[in-house]
Design a protein around this motif. Structure first.
Motif, PDB file in Angstrom:
ATOM      1  N   UNK A  19       0.830  -1.209   0.000  1.00  0.00           N
ATOM      2  CA  UNK A  19       0.000   0.000   0.000  1.00  0.00           C
ATOM      3  C   UNK A  19       0.861   1.255   0.000  1.00  0.00           C
ATOM      4  N   UNK A  20       0.484   2.224  -0.826  1.00  0.00           N
ATOM      5  CA  UNK A  20       1.229   3.479  -0.925  1.00  0.00           C
ATOM      6  C   UNK A  20       0.274   4.668  -0.949  1.00  0.00           C
ATOM      7  N   UNK A  21       0.837   5.833  -0.688  1.00  0.00           N
ATOM      8  CA  UNK A  21       0.129   7.099  -0.824  1.00  0.00           C
ATOM      9  C   UNK A  21       0.937   7.949  -1.792  1.00  0.00           C
ATOM     10  N   UNK A  22       0.276   8.453  -2.841  1.00  0.00           N
ATOM     11  CA  UNK A  22       0.920   9.341  -3.802  1.00  0.00           C
ATOM     12  C   UNK A  22       0.249  10.696  -3.690  1.00  0.00           C
ATOM     13  N   UNK A  23       1.024  11.705  -3.323  1.00  0.00           N
ATOM     14  CA  UNK A  23       0.509  13.067  -3.196  1.00  0.00           C
ATOM     15  C   UNK A  23       0.884  13.820  -4.465  1.00  0.00           C
ATOM     16  N   UNK A  24      -0.126  14.333  -5.169  1.00  0.00           N
ATOM     17  CA  UNK A  24       0.120  15.048  -6.420  1.00  0.00           C
ATOM     18  C   UNK A  24       0.468  16.509  -6.165  1.00  0.00           C
ATOM     19  N   UNK A  25       1.021  17.140  -7.188  1.00  0.00           N
ATOM     20  CA  UNK A  25       1.341  18.567  -7.105  1.00  0.00           C
ATOM     21  C   UNK A  25       0.096  19.398  -6.791  1.00  0.00           C
ATOM     22  N   UNK A  26      -1.075  18.922  -7.192  1.00  0.00           N
ATOM     23  CA  UNK A  26      -2.333  19.636  -6.947  1.00  0.00           C
ATOM     24  C   UNK A  26      -2.816  19.505  -5.508  1.00  0.00           C
ATOM     25  N   UNK A  27      -2.195  18.617  -4.727  1.00  0.00           N
ATOM     26  CA  UNK A  27      -2.601  18.411  -3.348  1.00  0.00           C
ATOM     27  C   UNK A  27      -3.517  17.219  -3.161  1.00  0.00           C
ATOM     28  N   UNK A  28      -3.972  16.614  -4.247  1.00  0.00           N
ATOM     29  CA  UNK A  28      -4.830  15.431  -4.174  1.00  0.00           C
ATOM     30  C   UNK A  28      -3.973  14.214  -3.823  1.00  0.00           C
ATOM     31  N   UNK A  32      -3.416   3.430  -2.747  1.00  0.00           N
ATOM     32  CA  UNK A  32      -3.688   2.141  -3.366  1.00  0.00           C
ATOM     33  C   UNK A  32      -2.478   1.234  -3.257  1.00  0.00           C
ATOM     34  N   UNK A  33      -2.538   0.136  -3.959  1.00  0.00           N
ATOM     35  CA  UNK A  33      -1.445  -0.833  -3.971  1.00  0.00           C
ATOM     36  C   UNK A  33      -0.592  -0.566  -5.204  1.00  0.00           C
ATOM     37  N   UNK A  34       0.699  -0.361  -5.004  1.00  0.00           N
ATOM     38  CA  UNK A  34       1.609  -0.081  -6.109  1.00  0.00           C
ATOM     39  C   UNK A  34       1.763  -1.327  -6.973  1.00  0.00           C
ATOM     40  N   UNK A  35       1.324  -1.233  -8.227  1.00  0.00           N
ATOM     41  CA  UNK A  35       1.377  -2.382  -9.143  1.00  0.00           C
ATOM     42  C   UNK A  35       2.667  -2.399  -9.946  1.00  0.00           C
ATOM     43  N   UNK A  36       3.066  -1.252 -10.513  1.00  0.00           N
ATOM     44  CA  UNK A  36       4.292  -1.199 -11.311  1.00  0.00           C
ATOM     45  C   UNK A  36       4.685   0.247 -11.576  1.00  0.00           C
ATOM     46  N   UNK A  37       5.890   0.429 -12.090  1.00  0.00           N
ATOM     47  CA  UNK A  37       6.380   1.744 -12.471  1.00  0.00           C
ATOM     48  C   UNK A  37       7.341   1.592 -13.633  1.00  0.00           C
ATOM     49  N   UNK A  38       7.595   2.703 -14.326  1.00  0.00           N
ATOM     50  CA  UNK A  38       8.550   2.675 -15.430  1.00  0.00           C
ATOM     51  C   UNK A  38       9.680   3.662 -15.164  1.00  0.00           C
ATOM     52  N   UNK A  39      10.558   3.810 -16.141  1.00  0.00           N
ATOM     53  CA  UNK A  39      11.721   4.678 -15.993  1.00  0.00           C
ATOM     54  C   UNK A  39      11.410   6.155 -15.877  1.00  0.00           C
ATOM     55  N   UNK A  40      10.191   6.552 -16.210  1.00  0.00           N
ATOM     56  CA  UNK A  40       9.783   7.953 -16.113  1.00  0.00           C
ATOM     57  C   UNK A  40       9.020   8.234 -14.824  1.00  0.00           C
ATOM     58  N   UNK A  41       9.001   7.259 -13.919  1.00  0.00           N
ATOM     59  CA  UNK A  41       8.280   7.358 -12.640  1.00  0.00           C
ATOM     60  C   UNK A  41       6.771   7.395 -12.841  1.00  0.00           C
ATOM     61  N   UNK A  42       6.271   6.948 -13.994  1.00  0.00           N
ATOM     62  CA  UNK A  42       4.844   6.727 -14.159  1.00  0.00           C
ATOM     63  C   UNK A  42       4.514   5.496 -13.332  1.00  0.00           C
ATOM     64  N   UNK A  43       3.409   5.544 -12.596  1.00  0.00           N
ATOM     65  CA  UNK A  43       3.079   4.409 -11.748  1.00  0.00           C
ATOM     66  C   UNK A  43       1.646   3.953 -11.990  1.00  0.00           C
ATOM     67  N   UNK A  44       1.414   2.680 -11.718  1.00  0.00           N
ATOM     68  CA  UNK A  44       0.078   2.101 -11.773  1.00  0.00           C
ATOM     69  C   UNK A  44      -0.289   1.650 -10.365  1.00  0.00           C
ATOM     70  N   UNK A  56     -12.429  11.230   1.327  1.00  0.00           N
ATOM     71  CA  UNK A  56     -12.548  10.278   0.225  1.00  0.00           C
ATOM     72  C   UNK A  56     -13.532  10.812  -0.811  1.00  0.00           C
ATOM     73  N   UNK A  57     -13.096  10.927  -2.063  1.00  0.00           N
ATOM     74  CA  UNK A  57     -13.951  11.448  -3.141  1.00  0.00           C
ATOM     75  C   UNK A  57     -14.367  10.374  -4.133  1.00  0.00           C
ATOM     76  N   UNK A  58     -13.432   9.481  -4.501  1.00  0.00           N
ATOM     77  CA  UNK A  58     -13.723   8.443  -5.499  1.00  0.00           C
ATOM     78  C   UNK A  58     -12.931   7.188  -5.192  1.00  0.00           C
ATOM     79  N   UNK A  59     -13.442   6.066  -5.722  1.00  0.00           N
ATOM     80  CA  UNK A  59     -12.713   4.798  -5.671  1.00  0.00           C
ATOM     81  C   UNK A  59     -12.569   4.302  -7.100  1.00  0.00           C
ATOM     82  N   UNK A  60     -11.379   3.825  -7.433  1.00  0.00           N
ATOM     83  CA  UNK A  60     -11.086   3.311  -8.766  1.00  0.00           C
ATOM     84  C   UNK A  60     -10.486   1.918  -8.616  1.00  0.00           C
ATOM     85  N   UNK A  61     -10.739   1.056  -9.565  1.00  0.00           N
ATOM     86  CA  UNK A  61     -10.091  -0.244  -9.536  1.00  0.00           C
ATOM     87  C   UNK A  61      -8.596  -0.077  -9.787  1.00  0.00           C
TER      88      UNK A  61
END
Length: 80
Positions: A19-28, A32-44, A56-61
């Protein structure tokens, strides 16, 4: 005892499947559970929840977050 300098990518690779928490530049926050990442730090994430101002605003699969949007990444056990 030797301390090895760790990159953010190294840290994230070590916590795939946890389980991880990702805080965006927007503050959101996305939690979720970290599934994978690539060399550009894009994460799923799996089992993702979106929090705005701590509420809590939304839940996504599954969710995909572009690396340039992430401000901080943390697991339940340690913070980068």
């Amino acid at each position: 005892m030797s301390l090895r300098k760790q990159t953010p990518s190294d840290f994230l690779k070590q916590i795939i499947g946890r389980p991880v928490v990702v805080k965006l530049n927007s503050g959101v926050d996305y939690r979720g559970v970290l599934a994978c990442l690539d060399g550009y730090m894009n994460i799923a994430l799996e089992q993702t929840e979106e929090y705005v101002n701590g509420q809590l605003k939304n839940k996504y699969g599954d969710a995909f977050i572009r690396g340039n949007n992430g401000n901080s990444y943390s697991s339940r056990y340690c913070t980068l």
